[in-house]
Design an enzyme around this catalytic site. Structure first.
Site, PDB file in Angstrom:
ATOM      1  N   GLY A  67      -7.471  -7.906   0.749  1.00  0.00           N
ATOM      2  CA  GLY A  67      -6.149  -7.911   1.366  1.00  0.00           C
ATOM      3  C   GLY A  67      -5.460  -9.265   1.360  1.00  0.00           C
ATOM      4  O   GLY A  67      -4.314  -9.395   0.927  1.00  0.00           O
ATOM      5  N   ARG A  87       0.820  -1.210   0.000  1.00  0.00           N
ATOM      6  CA  ARG A  87       0.000   0.000   0.000  1.00  0.00           C
ATOM      7  C   ARG A  87       0.862   1.271   0.000  1.00  0.00           C
ATOM      8  O   ARG A  87       0.441   2.296  -0.534  1.00  0.00           O
ATOM      9  CB  ARG A  87      -0.938   0.004   1.212  1.00  0.00           C
ATOM     10  N   GLY A 125     -12.125  -4.206   1.933  1.00  0.00           N
ATOM     11  CA  GLY A 125     -13.545  -3.833   2.020  1.00  0.00           C
ATOM     12  C   GLY A 125     -13.947  -2.858   0.930  1.00  0.00           C
ATOM     13  O   GLY A 125     -15.059  -2.917   0.398  1.00  0.00           O
ATOM     14  N   LYS A 184     -16.507 -16.432   5.085  1.00  0.00           N
ATOM     15  CA  LYS A 184     -17.939 -16.241   5.330  1.00  0.00           C
ATOM     16  C   LYS A 184     -18.730 -15.834   4.096  1.00  0.00           C
ATOM     17  O   LYS A 184     -18.382 -14.872   3.416  1.00  0.00           O
ATOM     18  CB  LYS A 184     -18.114 -15.159   6.398  1.00  0.00           C
TER      19      LYS A 184
END
Ligand code: 3PG
Ligand code: MG
Length: 400
Positions: free
Chosen positions: A357, A39, A380, A209
């Protein structure tokens, strides 16, 4: 519509540019060493262009999720990040002070000369940052003559002052705002993916999930010809279809989240045909199962037949979007599936985009990152943008 970019900021000679970057990098929990600086590297091109244009740069970012207890938060100061940025730019980069705003910071900013770079302290050390506080925002905004958002990974945070209230304050003061090169590239690529992707369009989904990614999966299902499932979430789908998943943990709410998607299995959605499972009480003891998994074993990776099937589909695709590792890749013995997917994407002629990520980390770990069309710096933010969410941060930057 494209956003105003740094090329539209006009003459920057002698100007101080506030650049919101996402330097929220993974740190070693004990030493605080930076584990991956992707990043930071991602924002370097923007900073270099601004410096070349004669500006000085005030970089600001959050790092982690500070608790408010200085003893616990000391690993989250920006010192190491400032140092790494300096190494990458081959320039000395100082941290402005121990608070985000205040007299020390104002003095450090006043001393900036053309070509200098200063790093503000972790913006989340100020509790007003995550309240999108207007007073805090105007103090930060007053430091700069212009604002650049190059923090794609944080663009979905609607209540972070440095992302929303700060550019709003600059806007109110008539100061220019723009997106940086990294944000412009991320938006361009994801807009292209969700607009007119090259067919056939394939998505590979993994991770734990289903419930976290339901909106993302629904958005993808509208765009893709095919969705291949792997990772922990695959066992949720398999169990929901009546398979015995052995000792693999599948929560009831996960089964419920997968329910509405089961209608697509066999048409748009493909599930693994085999898996690698390990004994829960002895992870070194592994076995490949096709169909039911024996009691005492839990799924840890896709199996060899699944990898061959998925790799073949990747080979035939025009576009491949990947989010979520397909196995417990941090353990070398369980990493074949994730590595194999990365390799198949790297070797395919398709447009390949990796988001999230962990997935980006995996691709980098296996050395395939430079062979992808794009590896997003968003976790996200990548999911939310693909879902079609409108970001408040980007609303503060004018369209061209
Ligand atoms: C991220 O890594 O998701 C971004 O840096 C935002 O951080 P956050 O999830 O703590 O808001
Ligand atoms: Mg996040």
């Amino acid at each position: 519509m494209a956003k105003t970019t740094i090329a539209d900021l006009g003459d920057l000679k002698g100007k101080k540019v506030l650049v919101r970057v996402d330097f929220n990098v993974p740190l070693d929990k004990v030493s605080g060493e930076i584990k991956n600086d992707r990043r930071i590297r991602g924002a370097v091109p923007t900073i270099k262009v601004l410096l070349k244009a004669g500006a000085s740069v005030i970089a600001m970012s959050h790092l982690g999720r500070p608790s408010g207890d200085p003893a616990k938060d000391k690993l989250l100061t920006m010192d190491k990040v400032a140092e790494r940025l300096g190494d990458l730019l081959e320039l000395p980069v100082k941290k402005a002070g121990n608070t985000v705003v205040g007299p020390d910071v104002t003095a450090a900013v006043a001393a900036l000369k053309s070509g200098d770079v200063l790093m503000l302290e972790n913006v989340r050390f100020d509790p007003r940052e995550q309240k999108n506080d207007a007073e805090f925002a105007s103090a930060v905004a007053a430091l700069g003559d212009a604002y650049v958002n190059d923090a794609f990974g944080t663009c979905h945070n609607d209540k972070d002052a440095s992302m929303v209230a700060v550019p709003a304050a600059l806007k109110a003061a008539g100061k220019p705002r723009a997106v940086g090169l990294l944000v412009a590239k991320e938006l361009d690529i994801i807009n292209g993916l969700m607009g007119a992707p090259k067919p056939p369009v394939l998505a590979v989904m993994g991770g734990a999930k289903v419930s976290d990614k339901i909106a993302f999966i629904n958005a993808l299902l509208k765009k893709v010809d095919h969705l291949l499932i792997g990772g922990k979430m695959a066992y949720t789908f398999l169990k929901a279809r009546g398979l015995d998943v052995g000792s693999t943990q599948v929560a009831a709410e996960e089964l419920a989240a997968a329910q509405p998607l089961l209608q697509f299995v066999g048409t748009k959605i493909t599930l693994p045909v085999d898996c690698l499972a390990a004994k829960s009480d002895d992870l070194n003891s592994t076995q490949v199962f096709e169909g039911d998994i024996a009691t005492g074993f839990e799924g840890v990776d896709i199996g060899p037949k699944t990898l061959a099937l998925y790799a073949d589909k990747i080979k035939q695709a025009g576009t491949v979007i990947w989010n979520g590792p397909v196995g417990w890749f941090e353990k070398p013995a369980f990493s074949k599936g994730t590595k194999g997917i990365a390799e198949a994407m790297a070797n395919s002629g398709a447009i390949t985009v990796v988001g999230g990520g962990e997935t980006a980390e995996a691709v980098e770990q296996f050395g395939f990152d430079t062979k992808m069309t794009h590896v997003s710096t968003g976790g996200g933010a990548f999911l939310a943008y693909v879902e079609g969410k409108k970001f408040q941060s980007l609303a503060q930057i004018d369209d061209k």
